[in-house]
Structures are given as structure tokens and as C-alpha cells.
Enzyme design. Structure first.
Site, PDB file in Angstrom:
ATOM      1  CD1 TRP A 160       1.034   6.122 -12.121  1.00 39.42           C
ATOM      2  CD2 TRP A 160       0.547   4.320 -10.868  1.00 39.42           C
ATOM      3  NE1 TRP A 160       2.183   5.406 -11.948  1.00 39.42           N
ATOM      4  CE2 TRP A 160       1.932   4.299 -11.193  1.00 39.42           C
ATOM      5  CE3 TRP A 160       0.029   3.293 -10.082  1.00 39.42           C
ATOM      6  CZ2 TRP A 160       2.780   3.283 -10.755  1.00 39.42           C
ATOM      7  CZ3 TRP A 160       0.865   2.286  -9.646  1.00 39.42           C
ATOM      8  CH2 TRP A 160       2.235   2.292  -9.980  1.00 39.42           C
ATOM      9  CG  ASP A 242      -1.917   3.870  -5.005  1.00 42.44           C
ATOM     10  OD1 ASP A 242      -0.952   3.828  -4.215  1.00 42.44           O
ATOM     11  OD2 ASP A 242      -1.777   3.938  -6.244  1.00 42.44           O
ATOM     12  CE  LYS A 278       6.336   8.301  -6.681  1.00 40.14           C
ATOM     13  NZ  LYS A 278       6.391   8.477  -8.097  1.00 40.14           N
TER      14      LYS A 278
HETATM   15  C1  LIG Z   1      -0.649   6.746  -7.798  1.00 34.84           C
HETATM   16  C2  LIG Z   1       0.576   5.920  -7.634  1.00 34.84           C
HETATM   17  N1  LIG Z   1       0.494   4.758  -6.997  1.00 34.84           N
HETATM   18  C3  LIG Z   1       1.565   3.978  -6.809  1.00 34.84           C
HETATM   19  C4  LIG Z   1       2.805   4.341  -7.271  1.00 34.84           C
HETATM   20  C5  LIG Z   1       3.905   3.351  -7.057  1.00 34.84           C
HETATM   21  O1  LIG Z   1       5.066   3.768  -6.556  1.00 34.84           O
HETATM   22  P1  LIG Z   1       6.269   2.784  -6.311  1.00 34.84           P
HETATM   23  O2  LIG Z   1       5.910   1.414  -6.764  1.00 34.84           O
HETATM   24  O3  LIG Z   1       7.386   3.354  -7.097  1.00 34.84           O
HETATM   25  O4  LIG Z   1       6.498   2.813  -4.836  1.00 34.84           O
HETATM   26  C6  LIG Z   1       2.956   5.557  -7.950  1.00 34.84           C
HETATM   27  C7  LIG Z   1       4.251   5.948  -8.498  1.00 34.84           C
HETATM   28  O5  LIG Z   1       4.386   6.745  -9.394  1.00 34.84           O
HETATM   29  C8  LIG Z   1       1.809   6.359  -8.137  1.00 34.84           C
HETATM   30  O6  LIG Z   1       1.878   7.525  -8.777  1.00 34.84           O
END
Ligand SMILES: Cc1ncc(COP(=O)(O)O)c(C=O)c1O
Ligand SMILES: *[C@@H]1O[C@H](CO)[C@@H](O)[C@H](O)[C@H]1NC(C)=O
Ligand SMILES: *[C@@H]1O[C@H](CO)[C@@H](O)[C@H](O)[C@H]1NC(C)=O
Ligand SMILES: *[C@@H]1O[C@H](CO)[C@@H](O)[C@H](O)[C@H]1NC(C)=O
Length: 432
Positions: A160, A242, A278
Site C-alpha cells: 500500500w 497493519d 473496511k
Molecule cells: C494496507 C492498508 N493499510 C491501512 C489502510 C488504512 O485505512 P484507513 O486509514 O482508511 O483506516 C488501508 C486502506 O486502504 C490499507 O489498504
């Protein structure tokens, strides 16, 4: 030109007269590159083609291509609305107490020995990104001796994209990829991964996707995780999990937390950034949790005191609505069961789209192998389409996907899947 001149920034002192007065302080700001995934969505919106499909954005969609407010979330929102005892006072800097302590069913497990031994603390954060940010800022200041910006931070290749940004903005100067994806075999490059860990300097930081790897949809098996944990331990590497898709990989929260729980059971100290974006569909409410697991509890209060200081200057206090929804859901057995059902609904729809896409491609004898579509898990699939084929999909077929070939399986529906499968067939047949 008779207006008095306002004080000007030093670098404009070379100018004089009227012209200088109309120059903006921002003249020299360069245009930053757009964030790829949001750019893709903007392009999709502007496209007026009736068959257009968005497979870019990382969010769940129903079979009607609509965002989904989880029924359990709607129910809890109504309860919160009626609850006269709630108000909008500031939360504590480290977050809503019920959220931080709510039965740890999800990440570490209810019966986690680490929790019983009081070696775990947490910080409520603004989404998973916020949890990564607070963790990264803390590590840069206090990990392995203070302010060590030279400690290597390893992120999976690919990963990511924000992992790089968060760690480099926190001050880390040496961010390296570790081998993860084997493009030829369309699977995990375990040998490369293990080798890169072996070669890493002791005490390096490794960011690991807890489940449903973004963007490849490829996770290590339990046996492979054991090997990874083994090297992590021996080489004294620091693990930063993560966990953004718990529940999406298998449909089961328990199974998807296996790696985290195993690493904790092996006695490793670690951080875990949890996102509820999600699996609760609470994207814009910004709900996240940073878990700190230590060897013993003695150091934790000092660690948390430093994290509190970091949070204070970044967002000062977290928002409450999303955290209340999550905490209420997790602390009621009925609501918890209902939520698990909602998560399963999402995971099952993804599984169905995977098997349909694969069987349609096989039925057309589309060039290439397509087993990976169902071997991969979670929200994303790394199709193996190359950048030229992706361009063809976007320009000719109005199907939007990331340049890496990543597609969001939730963008597929029973109505558009034939069109998408035929378009993939056409792209790989016509474009090399
Ligand atoms: C691998 C990964 N880590 C962290 C996140 C962070 O998500 P959020 O900050 O929207 O909770 C995402 C969101 O797409 C992700 O794909
Ligand atoms: C946040 O993390 C802590 C530590 O793992 C855990 O006890 C708590 O249940 C988590 N909160 C939520 C809402 O998952
Ligand atoms: C941390 O280290 C960097 C690089 O060595 C240095 O520029 C910075 O001033 C240091 N910050 C603090 C707070 O010591
Ligand atoms: C971490 O600290 C140890 C002990 O002080 C030192 O030997 C090692 O080089 C440091 N590692 C990194 C990556 O900073």
C-alpha cells in the site's frame, strides 16, 4: 497604488513597488502528484460511457454497485442517537475508554495471555493510517535508542503506497522493499522474503500486512508465517502489523487474526495498526486502534505517555462517533454476532465474484493462467495485467483499475462481470 503594503515574506524583499504587493506567498509551490487511486475515481466519474466500471477504489460495494451501510451500524447509530447520556465533550487524548478496552475479540483474542499479563496497551487513532502514523512517529523518536532516523524500515514489494509516505514523513531515511510478490508464479516469494529478513540489520523495522495483503491478495500460510516469525525473532527485527482487512480474507475474524496472535504467542514485542474502515464500513468516521504489545508491562505507561504527547500535536483528541459504534457492537453479544454476519456477507460476495470471474475467463480460454483469481484473498486481486493492458481496459473498455493490475473485487457485480471478463479477455489477447 496607495494602499499600505502588508509585511512580506523575506524572500520577496528583492521585489519592490506594486508588483510585489500582488505576488502571492504561494507562487513557488509545486504541484504535487495526485494520489493514484483518487485520481482514478475522478477519471471514472467524468467518464460518461454507460458500461463504465470502477475497479479502483478500496471500498466495499453491493451487487448494485452501491456503498453499504452495515445494518448493525445503522442499528447502533439509532441507539446512540437516542442515548441521552452521550454528549460531544472532548474524548481523552488516547481515545474512548470503552473502545480501547472493548473485549479484545478481534485483534489479539479474548483470551490473549498478553492481555491477562497486562503487557498490552492501545491508542484510538484516526483510521488505520492514524495508527501507523502514531506508531511511526513513536518509533522514530524512541525505538532502539532515541531519534534513530537511520533504522531501516522494510515494506513489502509491492505494498500500500502510503506505508512509504507515513514512515518517511515520520523522519525515517532508509525505507527499503522486501521481496514479497513473485510475478512469474503469481504467488508469495517466500524465499526472497526470508532472505531479505536474514540480510536486514538487526533491529530493523518490518511492516507486515496481517491479512488480505494489499495489493496482491496473497498471504503467507500458517506454516510460512511460522518461518517468518522465527527469523524475526532470531534477527531481533521489530514487527509492525497493519491489519486493515480483518474478516475480508476468510470471512472469519478469528482466522484473519491468526498471524498476529501467533507472533504474540511467540513472545515478540510488536505494534499492530487496526483499521475499522473496511470491516465496519466506517471509512469516513476514521476509526483505528494502535496496539502495543511489550515483553513486560513495566515500560508501557512510559510508552503511552510519549504516544499521548505525539497525538496531542497531531489531532489532539480523536472523534467519538465511529469509536462508539465499534465499542457498542463489540460489547454486546447480539450485536457482535450480527456484525460477524455482516462481515461474512461482504466476504462471501467477494468470494462469489472471484469464482465467477475465474470460470468466465477459463470458459473463454483467455490466454494465461487464472487460478490466482481464486487463490488470492481479501478485497483485491492482482490480475497480472500489465500497464499497457490496463491502459487498454481504461481507454477502450472504460474499466478503471490501478496501473499495477490490481482490481477491487467488490467493483464486480452480477451485472457487469460478463463485460469485465470479456474485456480482460480482449485486453490480454490483443495487447502484449
Ligand atoms: C494496507 C492498508 N493499510 C491501512 C489502510 C488504512 O485505512 P484507513 O486509514 O482508511 O483506516 C488501508 C486502506 O486502504 C490499507 O489498504
Ligand atoms: C484496541 O486494541 C486493544 C489491544 O489490542 C484491544 O484490547 C481493544 O479491544 C482494541 N479495540 C478494539 C475496538 O478492537
Ligand atoms: C533527529 O535526528 C535527525 C537526523 O540525525 C536530526 O536532524 C534531528 O534534529 C534530530 N531530532 C531531534 C529531536 O533530536
Ligand atoms: C539498535 O541498537 C543496538 C544496540 O544498541 C545496535 O547494536 C544496533 O546497531 C541498533 N540497530 C539499528 C538498526 O539502529
Amino acid at each position: 497604488c496607495s494602499f499600505p503594503s502588508p509585511p512580506r515574506p523575506a524572500h520577496f524583499s528583492a521585489f519592490s513597488g506594486c508588483f510585489a504587493d500582488v505576488m502571492s506567498t504561494f507562487t513557488e509551490v509545486p504541484q504535487a502528484a495526485p494520489v493514484a487511486v483518487f485520481k482514478l475515481t475522478a477519471d471514472f466519474r467524468e467518464d460518461s460511457h454507460p458500461k463504465k466500471v470502477n475497479l479502483g477504489v478500496g471500498a466495499y460495494r453491493t451487487d448494485d454497485c452501491q456503498p453499504w451501510v452495515l445494518p448493525v451500524v445503522k442499528k447502533v447509530e439509532r441507539m446512540i442517537c437516542e442515548d441521552q447520556s452521550l454528549n460531544h465533550e472532548y474524548l481523552p487524548i488516547l481515545g474512548l475508554p470503552e473502545f480501547r478496552s472493548s473485549a479484545s475479540k478481534i485483534a489479539l483474542g479474548d483470551d490473549s495471555p498478553a492481555i491477562k499479563e497486562q503487557r498490552v496497551k492501545r491508542v484510538q487513532s484516526l483510521g488505520g493510517t492514524g495508527a501507523l502514523k502514531i506508531g511511526a512517529e513513536f518509533l522514530r523518536r524512541w525505538y532502539n535508542g532515541t531519534n534513530n532516523t537511520a533504522t531501516p524500515v522494510y515494506v513489502s514489494a509491492p505494498t500500500w503506497e502510503n506505508h512509504n509516505g507515513v514512515f518517511s514523513d515520520a523522519g525515517f531515511k532508509d525505507i527499503r522493499p522486501y521481496r514479497y510478490w513473485d510475478a512469474a508464479r503469481r504467488g508469495l516469494d517466500l524465499t526472497g522474503f526470508l532472505e531479505d529478513m536474514e540480510k536486514a540489520p538487526e533491529h530493523s523495522i518490518f511492516v507486515l500486512h496481517a491479512c488480505a495483503h494489499n495489493p496482491t491478495g496473497t498471504d503467507p500460510s500458517q506454516e510460512e508465517w511460522k518461518k517468518i516469525a522465527d527469523v524475526m525473532k532470531r534477527k531481533k527485527l521489530f514487527v509492525f502489523f497493519d491489519s486493515a482487512y480483518q474478516g475480508f480474507a476468510s470471512g472469519s475474524l478469528e482466522k484473519d487474526a491468526w498471524a498476529i496472535r501467533f507472533f504474540v504467542s511467540e513472545g515478540l514485542e510488536l505494534f499492530c495498526a487496526q483499521s475499522f474502515s473496511k470491516n465496519f464500513g466506517l471509512y469516513n468516521e476514521r476509526v483505528g486502534n494502535l496496539t502495543v504489545v511489550a515483553k513486560d508491562g513495566d515500560n508501557l505507561n512510559r510508552v503511552l505517555s510519549q504516544m499521548e504527547k505525539i497525538v496531542r500535536t497531531i489531532w489532539s483528541n480523536p472523534p467519538s462517533q465511529g469509536a462508539r459504534i465499534v465499542a457498542k457492537t463489540l460489547t454486546s453479544p447480539e450485536l457482535f454476532a450480527e456484525w460477524q454476519g455482516n462481515v461474512k456477507t461482504m466476504a462471501d460476495r467477494v468470494l462469489l465474484m472471484r469464482s465467477e470471474l475465474k470460470s468466465k475467463l477459463l470458459a473463454m480460454t483467455t490466454p494465461g493462467t487464472w487460478e490466482h483469481i481464486t487463490q488470492q484473498i481479501g478485497m483485491f486481486s492482482f490480475t497480472g495485467l500489465n500497464p499497457k493492458q490496463v491502459e487498454y481496459m481504461i481507454k477502450e473498455k472504460h474499466i478503471y483499475l490501478m496501473a499495477s493490475g490490481r482490481i477491487n473485487m467488490c467493483g464486480l457485480t452480477t451485472k457487469n462481470i460478463d463485460y469485465v471478463a470479456e474485456s480482460i479477455h480482449e485486453a490480454v489477447s490483443k495487447v502484449q
